[in-house]
Design a protein around this motif. Structure first.
Motif, PDB file in Angstrom:
ATOM      1  N   PRO A  79      55.815   6.977 -70.540  1.00 35.26           N
ATOM      2  CA  PRO A  79      56.464   6.627 -71.555  1.00 35.26           C
ATOM      3  C   PRO A  79      56.166   4.884 -72.148  1.00 35.26           C
ATOM      4  O   PRO A  79      57.271   4.669 -72.832  1.00 35.26           O
ATOM      5  CB  PRO A  79      57.557   6.806 -70.961  1.00 35.26           C
ATOM      6  N   ASP A  80      55.125   4.789 -72.172  1.00 33.15           N
ATOM      7  CA  ASP A  80      54.983   3.142 -72.422  1.00 33.15           C
ATOM      8  C   ASP A  80      54.691   3.182 -73.776  1.00 33.15           C
ATOM      9  O   ASP A  80      53.344   1.952 -74.179  1.00 33.15           O
ATOM     10  CB  ASP A  80      54.555   2.430 -71.590  1.00 33.15           C
ATOM     11  N   GLY A  81      54.181   3.923 -74.750  1.00 34.88           N
ATOM     12  CA  GLY A  81      53.953   3.679 -75.764  1.00 34.88           C
ATOM     13  C   GLY A  81      52.120   3.694 -76.124  1.00 34.88           C
ATOM     14  O   GLY A  81      51.280   4.194 -77.504  1.00 34.88           O
ATOM     15  N   THR A  82      51.300   3.979 -74.297  1.00 31.72           N
ATOM     16  CA  THR A  82      50.434   4.395 -75.238  1.00 31.72           C
ATOM     17  C   THR A  82      49.414   5.251 -74.968  1.00 31.72           C
ATOM     18  O   THR A  82      47.794   5.730 -74.960  1.00 31.72           O
ATOM     19  CB  THR A  82      49.227   3.217 -73.734  1.00 31.72           C
ATOM     20  N   THR A  83      49.729   6.415 -74.318  1.00 35.94           N
ATOM     21  CA  THR A  83      49.298   7.510 -74.951  1.00 35.94           C
ATOM     22  C   THR A  83      50.019   8.957 -75.939  1.00 35.94           C
ATOM     23  O   THR A  83      51.374   8.396 -75.632  1.00 35.94           O
ATOM     24  CB  THR A  83      49.541   8.792 -73.384  1.00 35.94           C
ATOM     25  N   LEU A  84      49.298   9.208 -77.098  1.00 42.73           N
ATOM     26  CA  LEU A  84      50.571   9.819 -78.261  1.00 42.73           C
ATOM     27  C   LEU A  84      49.904  10.500 -78.111  1.00 42.73           C
ATOM     28  O   LEU A  84      48.108  11.165 -78.304  1.00 42.73           O
ATOM     29  CB  LEU A  84      50.381   8.612 -79.460  1.00 42.73           C
ATOM     30  N   LEU A  85      50.393  11.955 -78.475  1.00 44.54           N
ATOM     31  CA  LEU A  85      50.024  13.355 -79.068  1.00 44.54           C
ATOM     32  C   LEU A  85      49.935  13.385 -80.466  1.00 44.54           C
ATOM     33  O   LEU A  85      50.725  13.298 -81.092  1.00 44.54           O
ATOM     34  CB  LEU A  85      50.335  14.384 -77.831  1.00 44.54           C
ATOM     35  N   LEU A  86      48.590  14.029 -80.978  1.00 42.28           N
ATOM     36  CA  LEU A  86      48.540  14.142 -82.728  1.00 42.28           C
ATOM     37  C   LEU A  86      48.892  15.840 -82.181  1.00 42.28           C
ATOM     38  O   LEU A  86      47.513  17.315 -82.291  1.00 42.28           O
ATOM     39  CB  LEU A  86      47.142  14.440 -82.937  1.00 42.28           C
ATOM     40  N   GLY A  87      50.355  16.459 -82.318  1.00 46.13           N
ATOM     41  CA  GLY A  87      50.603  17.818 -81.996  1.00 46.13           C
ATOM     42  C   GLY A  87      50.406  18.497 -83.292  1.00 46.13           C
ATOM     43  O   GLY A  87      50.467  18.127 -84.688  1.00 46.13           O
ATOM     44  N   ASP A  88      50.588  20.123 -82.908  1.00 44.56           N
ATOM     45  CA  ASP A  88      50.921  20.635 -84.366  1.00 44.56           C
ATOM     46  C   ASP A  88      50.998  22.006 -84.355  1.00 44.56           C
ATOM     47  O   ASP A  88      51.812  21.809 -82.974  1.00 44.56           O
ATOM     48  CB  ASP A  88      49.074  20.799 -85.176  1.00 44.56           C
ATOM     49  N   THR A  89      51.108  22.932 -85.080  1.00 41.44           N
ATOM     50  CA  THR A  89      51.822  24.292 -85.386  1.00 41.44           C
ATOM     51  C   THR A  89      51.712  24.406 -83.720  1.00 41.44           C
ATOM     52  O   THR A  89      53.011  24.791 -82.609  1.00 41.44           O
ATOM     53  CB  THR A  89      51.490  25.565 -86.058  1.00 41.44           C
ATOM     54  N   PRO A  90      50.822  25.427 -82.628  1.00 45.85           N
ATOM     55  CA  PRO A  90      50.701  25.731 -81.702  1.00 45.85           C
ATOM     56  C   PRO A  90      50.986  25.216 -80.433  1.00 45.85           C
ATOM     57  O   PRO A  90      51.941  26.157 -79.471  1.00 45.85           O
ATOM     58  CB  PRO A  90      49.065  25.416 -81.228  1.00 45.85           C
TER      59      PRO A  90
END
Length: 320
Positions: A79-90
């Motif tokens: 949880p250090d900000g180096t990995t993020l998700l572009l999430g969507d409806t699914p």
């Protein structure tokens, strides 16, 4: 410019640990390259890096299982900000669909991720061929009511977002149509144009070229307002159908991210979306900008999860 300055100020005021975490970011797209999510991510990445004072934002595609593989990779990251998700409806339909199939529910989006910002949406559009006899969705549904089994509506596949939206349309209107699933959108479009199916639900990015070419018409918009690009297309609410639904995108991180880090990223994301390089492209992608920060985004995820769970259970949908 004012928003961008706020983002840079937020980054400059962050603790050294936060600043260090934001030097290099992996933005995970849980789909293959070339799709709508991938296009949005690659448009967003350089603007986000600039809003964070020169961070490197790298888009990484982690496709599979209808976006579940990429989502779980982010959920299990540090949880250090180096990995993020572009999430969507699914992200909010997967829990209900997995439960319907008797499988373990992999996550609850509002609980097992850190919502950072909802950034874009594309209202669902109901499309028919140009020569279809109906002026609006209300007339099409009247035909379905009068002649059961004669109105076929295409989706991109069983348990896809477009399938769920067809089921929601039936629930809200009280009218049954025949759902015809395809393996992707291309074949569905061809069958709509040839008259094998009578309607389909898609986002503006798919619909716009076909509408501009005079091949299709939009007979309903699942938004609370008419779209500037389609001023003559009535909303479903205008037609007496209380249905507002959109394909959406947002950025999330793993659980347990520190509040200063989340706030910094959220401010930077909104600055990036407001930048000229991104905002000028959104209309051509059929997207409207969302400006939901961490708490409103979490509330949206919870509401969307509950909505689609009810649709899946009521319609008895089971993934293939």
């Amino acid at each position: 410019m004012r928003i961008a300055r706020r983002a840079l100020l937020a980054a400059s005021l962050a603790t050294p640990a936060v600043a260090q975490a934001l030097r290099t970011i992996r933005l995970i797209v849980p789909f293959a390259p070339g799709g709508g999510s991938d296009t949005l991510a690659r448009l967003l990445a350089p603007a986000l890096g600039a809003a964070l004072g020169g961070a490197s934002v790298v888009v990484e595609n982690r496709a599979g299982a209808g976006s579940q593989i990429g989502a779980e990779a982010v959920m299990r990251s540090a949880p250090d900000g180096t990995t993020l998700l572009l999430g969507d409806t699914p992200l909010v339909t997967i829990p209900a669909l997995q439960a319907a199939a008797g499988r373990p529910v992999p996550f609850q989006a509002a609980v097992d991720f850190t919502p950072i910002a909802a950034i874009a949406a594309a209202p669902a559009l109901i499309l028919v061929a140009q020569n279809a006899p109906w002026r609006d969705t209300r007339e099409m549904l009247a035909a379905a009511r009068a002649r059961p089994g004669t109105i076929n509506v295409a989706s991109g596949g069983v348990a896809t977002s477009t399938h769920l939206m067809i089921e929601l349309l039936q629930l809200r209107s009280g009218v049954q149509v025949t759902h015809v699933p395809y393996r992707g959108t291309g074949a569905a479009i061809q069958d709509l144009l040839s008259g094998q199916v009578q309607a389909m639900i898609q986002a503006m990015a798919t619909a716009a070229p076909l509408v501009a070419a005079g091949q299709m018409r939009v007979i309903g918009v699942a938004a609370d307002h008419r779209l500037a690009e389609l001023p003559d297309a009535p909303t479903l609410r205008e037609q007496g159908i209380d249905l507002v639904s959109a394909f959406w995108w947002g950025v999330l991180g793993p659980p347990g991210m520190a509040a200063p880090l989340v706030d910094t990223l959220s401010t930077a994301l909104q600055a990036a979306m407001a930048s000229e390089s991104v905002s000028s492209r959104l209309p051509t992608l059929g997207l409207e900008r969302l400006t939901l920060g961490p708490t409103p985004f979490r509330d949206m995820l919870a509401a969307e999860t509950a909505r689609w769970r009810d649709v899946v259970q009521t319609a008895g949908i089971k993934p293939e």
